[in-house]
Design an enzyme around this catalytic site. Structure first.
Site, PDB file in Angstrom:
ATOM      1  CB  SER B  93      14.135  -0.006  28.555  1.00  8.81           C
ATOM      2  OG  SER B  93      15.087  -0.982  28.180  1.00  8.81           O
ATOM      3  NE  ARG B 188      21.625  20.572  24.921  1.00 10.74           N
ATOM      4  CZ  ARG B 188      22.619  19.952  24.313  1.00 10.74           C
ATOM      5  NH1 ARG B 188      22.903  20.199  23.049  1.00 10.74           N
ATOM      6  NH2 ARG B 188      23.385  19.103  24.974  1.00 10.74           N
TER       7      ARG B 188
END
Lengths: 227, 227, 227, 227
Positions: B93, B188
């Site tokens: 983060s 994907r």
């Protein structure tokens, strides 16, 4: 080696069929936020786990896996399979194979007192207890005889099974992660849950305790409120 | 021992951090419908796996587990994290720690031809390719200088990070089950996916192939349509 | 009629695009447990809603629907799209169409104080604030110029977009139910959330308050802990 | 106004209790990828919906909502509640209130032929059909008498209900979105599904057809394979 099968109720069980779960994976799931990693669990890591549970940071508890094989009566399974997110199930099907004559007959026959939202249960006296057990057994035996008669006449298994009672035992695989397991235990290993599913939840929780002792202690210390 | 880390793009990777996954668990997840169990994989079991994939019986493929550590650029992560059911993530983060100066600079610079729904891509010529790479690098370097200047002035990391480009590398844990992994790879590791995420999906799929070869072959034989 | 679009940050918004949500549906979702139904909300029903929130009986709050159109910067969207269960998204794609030159430039420039787990934020002084705003604007302008130069040279949009900063605005549809909305607001309309996503969460919560006032009051009264 | 309640089986129903669902919302969910929006459905939009279904782009079909009230036998509910992602349920509980003496007695009594994976069903002859119906009715009546005797003796409802057969009717709210509804219909309004749940799935699908005719036609044209 600790036992991986726990007997539950009169004829059921919950068996740990496989697991990849550790307190360390929780810590690393959380520490990646800081681009950090732990190789083994420190005391500071244990504090982190307690913090995560308390502050409801649930996602680090999703990096683990438990697979159980469960044998339980249908009325327990109906409650169990209401748990959706992070839970996977595959169950013995009465459409495809004949069910067996195994039925739950409760030791713990009880009466319900109190109001919705605050029910309590108390044991019945011995006479009612025995009468109840006999009624439940006879009901199951009669239903199974009907089931077999229908099958003998060629009625499809999927139709015949509709006569079987909710006390019938079935079997299923159950996969979950530590977070979804805690959610299950928080709701079902709880005094407001029905006695029977609570026995399964308590047994499942004992596997959480074995594999993830710090997480389990933090969960219990948080009043079993899952993050 | 086979490698558990696969390099992807110029600075990324996907590492298998842990797994409990087997073709046998799929078979047992399916056979419990008949109250049956296999101890090892038979040829008949292999046929069953192909049947399950073809007929879209997906739930037996949920009884397994893969945990990856991934390093990828933000624009790849944005596509990856759109996958919800059966996927868990925890990411580095920029609110809590300083991001590092690592950015994706594509080798595969391409131009887009065709219409929505049927795009194709072709390489650009060498001059444009080099100019593009230089633009992308300079853009990233300038953005990171701005980032550092803001941090030096005491601006909060969560504010300063907003200047960073989508080419910035990040890291995250990713947990999934064989079914959700196949869904990811079906979408994907597909020609309609963007080149960059496809490299990650192909690498992830190679771990599926290693641990669950029969399932993987059946998946590929089904045009990579996940059950 | 009350406004259905709320401006958020400097250029964003959240608009209620459609909803079918009421306190009554919660009550009926709960009362069906007793094979009962309410036609309109009584005082006893309001008590029931408070009980459900407090005791974490979440499923009755899933029988409703909100659809929003949101315009937000990418770093906000990255946090938002981490919410999975009961949340659906479709977003403007930089693969398929050209992004626009709209970027978030914060009024609320702050510095971070305290430790992980208990951060606090304080405004920076005016000089730093203005310098920061200018840096962020210039960074965005330069990145967009790079983006346009790459597009002019024929580089595919999906490659060119990687130079854009996390401050770039995008748009998306967001569907959720009252329970998943409360989960979002409980985490993101919270002092530990980043200021910017908190503005979106507060705006989303105001729509919950409009359509389900009793539920919203019970949620707030439960310290915004979603059931 | 079209009927919103459809009778299913001998005593059941499925009622549309509320909905916010349209083909237009699908189109806008998809067109936001291009930062575009439609005010009404064009022919080109209809083609887009068919493209999305065919290419398995499922997320635009999540921006809608259906809420049903369903009355069905327990063995149907057990199959229904296995559907997890995008499905919400709240059901009448035999723990909290007395169940009623309503049981499913099949008109369509059949025998099963063929092998696992390719079962077929054929009607039994009239004599067996009548005998079966009588057995099922008597079994249910006996079970309900036992149930009432146990309740009279003060046995808790949650214990007494375990004698009730899988043919017992219950009621529940069911919320879903167009995508999860199509998944349900694709699996359950299918020849491999059990006859009884198929009647519910066909009825549910008729509501999808009413509210989202283009989506429904595309779904049927795709062999009912949900995106």
């Amino acid at each position: 080696m600790p036992e991986t099968t726990i007997d539950v109720l009169d004829k059921g069980f919950i068996a740990l069929d496989g697991a990849l779960a550790s307190d360390l994976a929780v810590v690393n799931g959380a520490r990646v936020s800081f681009n950090q990693e732990s190789d083994e669990l420190s005391e500071r890591d244990e504090g982190l786990i307690r913090f995560l549970i308390r502050e409801r940071h649930g996602s680090p508890f999703e990096h683990g896996y438990f697979r159980f094989l469960v044998k339980a009566p249908l009325f327990v399974v109906r409650e169990h399979h209401r748990h959706r997110a992070g839970h996977s199930y595959n169950e013995w099907s009465g459409r495809y194979s004949k069910m067996e004559a195994e039925f739950y007959v409760p030791d713990n026959v009880r009466t319900q007192v109190g109001k919705p939202g605050s029910y309590a249960f108390e044991p019945v006296d011995d006479a009612i207890r025995e009468a109840t057990r006999q009624e439940i057994e006879e009901n199951a035996a009669r239903a199974f005889e009907t089931y077999e008669r229908l099958l003998e006449q060629g009625v499809a298994k999927e139709v015949a099974r509709t006569v079987l009672p909710l006390s019938t035992y079935t079997k299923y695989y159950w996969s979950c992660n530590p977070r979804s397991l805690m959610h299950f235990c928080g709701l079902r290993n709880h005094e407001s849950a029905q006695f029977e599913i609570r026995q399964y939840a308590a047994a499942a929780e004992s596997f959480l305790e074995r594999l993830m002792p710090i997480t389990h202690a933090a969960f219990v210390g948080n009043e079993r409120r899952a993050p």
